[in-house]
Motif scaffolding. Structure first.
Motif, PDB file in Angstrom:
ATOM      1  N   ALA A 193       0.816  -1.216   0.000  1.00  0.00           N
ATOM      2  CA  ALA A 193       0.000   0.000   0.000  1.00  0.00           C
ATOM      3  C   ALA A 193       0.843   1.258   0.000  1.00  0.00           C
ATOM      4  O   ALA A 193       0.323   2.357  -0.210  1.00  0.00           O
ATOM      5  CB  ALA A 193      -0.921   0.012   1.219  1.00  0.00           C
ATOM      6  N   PHE A 200      -1.833   4.574  -1.208  1.00  0.00           N
ATOM      7  CA  PHE A 200      -2.914   3.597  -1.119  1.00  0.00           C
ATOM      8  C   PHE A 200      -4.018   3.911  -2.126  1.00  0.00           C
ATOM      9  O   PHE A 200      -4.555   3.007  -2.781  1.00  0.00           O
ATOM     10  CB  PHE A 200      -3.492   3.557   0.288  1.00  0.00           C
ATOM     11  CG  PHE A 200      -4.737   2.726   0.398  1.00  0.00           C
ATOM     12  CD1 PHE A 200      -4.673   1.337   0.321  1.00  0.00           C
ATOM     13  CD2 PHE A 200      -5.985   3.324   0.563  1.00  0.00           C
ATOM     14  CE1 PHE A 200      -5.831   0.566   0.413  1.00  0.00           C
ATOM     15  CE2 PHE A 200      -7.139   2.561   0.651  1.00  0.00           C
ATOM     16  CZ  PHE A 200      -7.060   1.178   0.578  1.00  0.00           C
ATOM     17  N   ASN A 450      -2.848  -5.144   2.051  1.00  0.00           N
ATOM     18  CA  ASN A 450      -3.249  -4.237   0.978  1.00  0.00           C
ATOM     19  C   ASN A 450      -4.467  -4.754   0.211  1.00  0.00           C
ATOM     20  O   ASN A 450      -4.754  -5.951   0.186  1.00  0.00           O
ATOM     21  CB  ASN A 450      -2.083  -4.026   0.008  1.00  0.00           C
ATOM     22  CG  ASN A 450      -2.305  -2.850  -0.924  1.00  0.00           C
ATOM     23  OD1 ASN A 450      -3.085  -1.941  -0.627  1.00  0.00           O
ATOM     24  ND2 ASN A 450      -1.636  -2.857  -2.060  1.00  0.00           N
TER      25      ASN A 450
END
Length: 546
Positions: A193, A200, A450
């Motif tokens: 991320a 992100f 993530n």
């Protein structure tokens, strides 16, 4: 050469012919590549020969449900060569391997509809007087092609290998089977991320675009790409081979596939070895979640090794100094992409990709693998300092696929995982998980937590398989496995009371049998394959040192 961008290391990868096969061999939970699809010898449907086993009588298939014609087909075996540039096929031919296709339904609920093919290979038993049966191979992935692996498996099996027909197969939509290609601009979706919310948010946009692109290119088949359908294909292969029961050797994700097979087709397996096992209850779109501590330990152990070789790699004279070099690379990538390599093989890697490269270098604690990772990290440190770099031999091809999606089909791994278990949909849930993991796991938490394409995938057609039946299997695991962690193997052992567990202590290694050169592990597995008798109790082996 060992892949720097792969997470797994199934058996004796370096001895398997062909670059695509080598890359696939390191696959495991992070799929690096598949072989390009091409025609292979067709199968012929017809009556089963005298004495052949009947189709499965399990709940998954009963006579009259429309599947009989698939179970009763007989493969037309022939050359494994699919074209003038197929060096892997030629190597398989020279090794005595034959190849064929097996026809299976795209949708097992509609067996009269569209069909696809599954590519298989066979290295026949040479000790026919003492033949045990057929053993089916899966090297992990999800989506690792195993068509090229019978010679490697026979070498691992030593004397007992001559008593088996060793059968590799490329799972549906992988390798030489009917293909899937999502046409993605990268080959690997297991990215970090990054350092902040902006990074992100870029991941959210990227991962959604990947899901949308795969739906646009393969929407008609995506609902039917799943582990449960691969298990059904395995049982068709069993029937097509004329085997009443089939043995099985599975690594990493292949342990989950093997477990699913035991639940869907009880009584259909003979001897089953599951190496680097996944706890079925932990199988989900974020497959690597929960493995942060094991990876941190593997990285720290590697750093101690590298510190003793500062003269070769220049990363620091103590464990702490080497780990500081790792942190320096990560911080530099967060400030802006690093350039590694030159010319057409110059790659710009950012803070979403650097943690993946670090993560992928620590799944193997053998000397060659550690040296290979040392070379790569030396390049990353130079890049962090803004110096020109030259890539270690062989890695450019790996990066072209992983970071650009060049050379081979993309998307099969995600299609399998996303087709198995529904993922959380809300990006904010992922962000909260990422942020909550940073304090304890600043490097690996944003990678394992993530978002991925499954957040934007259509929901699976079936619920995931639950373990409700006992099964007699042999589980193999290392206490320091950084990919499918040891606790997963322990839990699978608990879920299957008739199973046995072989534990290798002191190794940070994913996948052991036939590749790690531990005589204790290999001898236990081969004894089981020879006799069919599990050890009387769980056994412990110790990592061998030079």
């Amino acid at each position: 050469m060992r892949s720097h961008v792969a997470a797994d290391a199934p058996p004796a990868a370096d001895r398997t012919p062909g670059p695509a096969a080598r890359r696939a061999s390191s696959v495991g939970l992070v799929l690096a590549a598949c072989l390009a699809a091409a025609p292979v010898p067709a199968v012929a449907a017809g009556a089963a020969p005298a004495g052949a086993a009947p189709p499965s009588a399990s709940a998954e298939h009963r006579s009259g449900d429309g599947l009989d014609r698939y179970y009763r087909q007989r493969p037309t075996w022939g050359s494994c060569v699919t074209g003038p540039d197929d060096t892997t096929g030629r190597d398989l031919d020279r090794a005595g391997v034959q190849c064929a296709d097996v026809t299976v339904p795209l949708d097992y609920a509609a067996p009269g509809g569209r069909t696809i093919t599954v590519a298989i290979s066979r290295l026949k038993a040479t000790d026919t007087r003492h033949r045990i049966g057929a053993i089916l191979l899966n090297i992990g992935g999800p989506g690792g092609p195993a068509r090229a692996y019978p010679p490697t498996a026979r070498a691992a099996m030593k004397e007992v290998g001559a008593r088996y027909d060793i059968v590799g197969f490329d799972p549906r939509f992988v390798g030489r089977s009917t293909p899937l290609d999502c046409g993605w601009p990268l080959g690997m979706t297991w990215l970090s991320a990054g350092a902040d919310r902006a990074a992100f948010d870029r991941q959210v946009v990227l991962q959604k675009s990947l899901a949308d692109k795969c739906r646009a290119t393969g929407g008609s088949v995506l609902p039917h790409i799943s582990t449960r359908n691969t298990a059904r294909d395995m049982d068709v292969i069993r029937g097509a081979l004329g085997e009443r029961k089939i043995s099985y050797l599975g690594y990493s994700y292949g342990t989950y596939l093997g477990t699913v097979y035991t639940q869907m087709f009880p009584g259909r397996h003979d001897r089953m070895v599951l190496d680097g096992a996944i706890n079925p209850g932990d199988y989900r779109p974020r497959l690597l979640e929960g493995a942060e501590r094991e990876n941190e330990k593997a990285l720290s152990d590697w750093a101690g090794w590298a510190a003793d070789r500062h003269g070769a790699y220049g990363l620091g004279r103590t464990r702490a100094e080497v780990l500081a070099s790792v942190d320096r690379v990560v911080a530099a990538a967060a400030r802006g992409p690093l350039t590694i390599g030159s010319g057409a093989d110059a790659f710009r890697i950012d803070d979403s990709q650097v943690p993946l490269l670090l993560f992928s270098g620590i799944a193997d604690d053998t000397e060659p693998a550690r040296a290979s990772f040392g070379e790569l990290l030396s390049v990353l440190v130079k890049a962090a300092d803004g110096a020109p770099t030259t890539l270690p031999a062989g890695i450019a091809g790996e990066l072209r696929y992983a970071l650009r999606g060049e050379g081979e089909p993309t998307g099969a791994q995600s299609a399998i995982i996303c087709g198995d278990v529904a993922a959380a949909r809300d990006p904010e849930q992922y962000w909260r998980d990422i942020e909550s993991s940073r304090a304890a796991h600043p490097l690996f938490g944003p990678l394992t937590r993530n978002i991925n394409p499954c957040a934007f995938w259509d929901r699976p057609l079936e619920e995931p398989t639950r373990v409700r039946r006992d099964a007699s299997v042999l589980i193999v695991a290392a206490t320091g496995d950084p990919r499918t962690t040891y606790k997963g193997s322990v839990e699978l052992r608990r879920l299957l009371p008739s199973s046995r567990l072989i534990t290798l202590e002191g190794a940070n290694r994913h996948a052991l049998y036939g590749s790690y050169a531990n005589a204790c592990v290999d001898d236990q597995v081969n004894r089981y394959l020879a006799t069919g008798r599990l050890p009387a109790k769980d056994r412990t082996c110790v990592k061998e040192t030079d």
